[in-house]
Design an enzyme around this catalytic site. Structure first.
Site, PDB file in Angstrom:
ATOM      1  N   LYS A  61       9.675   5.333  -1.008  1.00 65.03           N
ATOM      2  CA  LYS A  61      10.450   5.121  -2.236  1.00 65.03           C
ATOM      3  C   LYS A  61      10.021   6.111  -3.321  1.00 65.03           C
ATOM      4  CE  LYS A  61      10.951   0.210  -1.312  1.00 65.03           C
ATOM      5  NZ  LYS A  61      10.238  -1.049  -1.496  1.00 65.03           N
TER       6      LYS A  61
ATOM      7  N   ASP B 115       8.622  12.335  10.601  1.00 62.02           N
ATOM      8  CA  ASP B 115       9.959  11.965  11.097  1.00 62.02           C
ATOM      9  C   ASP B 115      10.862  11.555   9.932  1.00 62.02           C
ATOM     10  OD1 ASP B 115       7.958   9.854  11.051  1.00 62.02           O
ATOM     11  OD2 ASP B 115       9.555   8.486  11.668  1.00 62.02           O
TER      12      ASP B 115
ATOM     13  N   ASP C 124      -7.888  16.790   9.962  1.00 64.21           N
ATOM     14  CA  ASP C 124      -6.646  16.016  10.051  1.00 64.21           C
ATOM     15  C   ASP C 124      -6.677  14.952   8.953  1.00 64.21           C
ATOM     16  OD1 ASP C 124      -4.174  15.346  11.302  1.00 64.21           O
ATOM     17  OD2 ASP C 124      -5.141  13.633  12.257  1.00 64.21           O
TER      18      ASP C 124
ATOM     19  N   ASN D 125      -9.908   8.221   0.302  1.00 61.76           N
ATOM     20  CA  ASN D 125      -8.680   8.893  -0.118  1.00 61.76           C
ATOM     21  C   ASN D 125      -8.956  10.397  -0.130  1.00 61.76           C
ATOM     22  OD1 ASN D 125      -6.596  10.109  -1.532  1.00 61.76           O
ATOM     23  ND2 ASN D 125      -6.507   8.539  -3.116  1.00 61.76           N
TER      24      ASN D 125
ATOM     25  N   GLU E  75      -9.455   9.248   6.700  1.00 58.58           N
ATOM     26  CA  GLU E  75      -8.535   8.104   6.751  1.00 58.58           C
ATOM     27  C   GLU E  75      -8.922   7.105   5.667  1.00 58.58           C
ATOM     28  OE1 GLU E  75      -5.653   7.060   8.259  1.00 58.58           O
ATOM     29  OE2 GLU E  75      -6.021   5.279   7.055  1.00 58.58           O
TER      30      GLU E  75
ATOM     31  N   ASP F 201       2.622   9.826   5.283  1.00 62.25           N
ATOM     32  CA  ASP F 201       2.818   8.908   4.162  1.00 62.25           C
ATOM     33  C   ASP F 201       3.713   7.736   4.488  1.00 62.25           C
ATOM     34  OD1 ASP F 201       1.388   9.918   1.896  1.00 62.25           O
ATOM     35  OD2 ASP F 201       2.669  11.673   2.062  1.00 62.25           O
TER      36      ASP F 201
HETATM   37  C1  LIG Z   1       1.841   6.892   9.537  1.00 63.10           C
HETATM   38  S1  LIG Z   1       0.130   7.009   9.724  1.00 63.10           S
HETATM   39  C2  LIG Z   1       0.037   8.402  10.841  1.00 63.10           C
HETATM   40  C3  LIG Z   1      -1.265   8.475  11.559  1.00 63.10           C
HETATM   41  C4  LIG Z   1      -1.473   9.700  12.448  1.00 63.10           C
HETATM   42  N1  LIG Z   1      -1.625  10.902  11.641  1.00 63.10           N
HETATM   43  C5  LIG Z   1      -0.388   9.868  13.461  1.00 63.10           C
HETATM   44  O1  LIG Z   1       0.347  10.869  13.379  1.00 63.10           O
HETATM   45  O2  LIG Z   1      -0.291   9.021  14.358  1.00 63.10           O
HETATM   46  C6  LIG Z   1      -0.424   7.714   8.178  1.00 63.10           C
HETATM   47  C7  LIG Z   1      -1.913   7.529   7.927  1.00 63.10           C
HETATM   48  O3  LIG Z   1      -2.317   8.259   6.769  1.00 63.10           O
HETATM   49  C8  LIG Z   1      -3.253   7.470   6.046  1.00 63.10           C
HETATM   50  N2  LIG Z   1      -3.281   7.941   4.647  1.00 63.10           N
HETATM   51  C9  LIG Z   1      -2.255   7.868   3.765  1.00 63.10           C
HETATM   52  N3  LIG Z   1      -2.626   8.383   2.569  1.00 63.10           N
HETATM   53  C10 LIG Z   1      -3.925   8.798   2.700  1.00 63.10           C
HETATM   54  C11 LIG Z   1      -4.862   9.406   1.819  1.00 63.10           C
HETATM   55  N4  LIG Z   1      -4.556   9.690   0.540  1.00 63.10           N
HETATM   56  N5  LIG Z   1      -6.101   9.703   2.296  1.00 63.10           N
HETATM   57  C12 LIG Z   1      -6.438   9.406   3.585  1.00 63.10           C
HETATM   58  N6  LIG Z   1      -5.576   8.820   4.466  1.00 63.10           N
HETATM   59  C13 LIG Z   1      -4.342   8.524   4.040  1.00 63.10           C
HETATM   60  C14 LIG Z   1      -2.711   6.057   6.217  1.00 63.10           C
HETATM   61  O4  LIG Z   1      -3.668   5.053   5.957  1.00 63.10           O
HETATM   62  C15 LIG Z   1      -2.257   6.077   7.683  1.00 63.10           C
HETATM   63  O5  LIG Z   1      -3.277   5.668   8.567  1.00 63.10           O
END
Ligand SMILES: C[S@@+](CC[C@H](N)C(=O)[O-])C[C@H]1O[C@@H](n2cnc3c(N)ncnc32)[C@H](O)[C@@H]1O
Length: 209
Positions: free
Chosen positions: A117, A149, A35, A87, A60, A113
C-alpha cells in the site's frame, strides 16, 4: 508466526553487535554477497553449500527466522555463511557496519517487501537514503540485484535505484552469471512459489560506476 513486522518500530532502533569478517567466516577475504530480507535463509544456505569460494551474509528483520537460519548453519557446519538480525536500514546507518563493504561484491533484494500500500511506502526497505548510502559505500564494479513478483514494487525499487547516478542498469541477457555469487542460478523460496504459480517475475541488475 507473525508474518510481518513494522521496520519503523523503535524495537529495531538498537542493533546487535556485528562481528568482524574474521569472526563470521572461515576465510574472511573471499568475495562477499549480501542478501537483504533473507527470511529463514534457505537461498543462502543453498548458495553457500555449492559455492565455497564466496562468503554469504543475510540480513533479516524477523528474529525467529534468523534463529532458525543460524541453527541450520551450525548444524551443517557451514563456514562461509552468516546471518544478522535487524532492520537493514538501521544496520548500515551504523558506522561500525561499514567494514562489510570492503569485501562486498554484490547484494540482492529478493522479493523484499510486504508493503504494497502507498501509505506504507516508508516501511519499504529500498528507500532513497538507503540507496544513497549504498552508492557512497559500495565499491565501483559491484552489483545490486533486484527481483519481485509485484510490478508496483519493482517500479518503486527501479525508480529509486535508477535515480541514483552512481548505478547503471546492466543488460541481464549479457550478464555472466558464472563469475557471480550465483553461478548455478539458485532460486529463492519466494521465487519457487512464484514459478510454481506461474506469476510474473520482474528483475534487474545494476552496477556501481
Ligand atoms: C517476501 S519475504 C522474501 C524472502 C526471501 N528473500 C525470498 O525471496 O524467499 C521478504 C523478507 O524481507 C524481510 N524484510 C523486510 N524489510 C526488511 C528490512 N528493512 N530489513 C531486513 N529484512 C527485511 C521480511 O521480514 C521478509 O522475511
Amino acid at each position: 508466526m507473525r508474518q510481518h513486522v513494522n521496520p519503523l518500530s523503535k524495537h529495531f532502533d538498537e542493533i546487535e553487535r556485528i562481528p568482524s569478517l574474521k569472526e563470521m567466516f572461515d576465510k574472511p577475504k573471499l568475495n562477499l554477497h549480501l542478501d537483504i530480507g533473507c527470511a529463514a535463509g534457505q537461498f543462502l544456505l543453498d548458495l553457500a553449500f555449492v559455492n565455497p569460494k564466496w562468503n554469504y551474509l543475510g540480513i533479516e528483520i524477523r528474529e525467529r527466522l534468523v534463529k532458525t537460519a543460524r541453527l541450520k548453519v551450525q548444524d551443517k557446519e557451514i563456514k562461509n555463511l552468516y546471518f544478522i538480525f535487524g532492520n537493514a536500514n538501521n544496520i548500515f546507518n551504523d558506522l561500525n557496519s561499514k567494514f562489510i563493504f570492503n569485501n562486498l561484491k554484490s547484494l540482492s533484494f529478493n522479493f523484499p517487501d510486504p508493503w504494497f500500500k502507498k501509505r506504507h511506502n516508508k516501511r519499504r526497505v529500498v528507500q532513497k537514503a538507503f540507496i544513497n548510502m549504498l552508492s557512497n559505500s559500495m565499491q565501483k564494479g559491484s552489483f545490486i540485484f533486484i527481483k519481485t513478483d509485484v510490478k508496483d514494487l519493482f517500479e518503486h525499487m527501479d525508480f529509486v535505484i535508477s535515480s541514483n547516478l552512481n548505478f547503471k542498469t546492466i543488460d541481464k541477457k549479457n550478464f555472466d552469471y558464472s563469475a557471480s555469487f550465483n553461478p548455478n542460478k539458485v532460486t529463492t523460496t519466494r521465487e519457487n512459489y512464484v514459478i510454481l504459480n506461474q506469476l510474473d517475475i520482474f528483475e534487474k541488475i545494476y552496477v556501481k560506476i
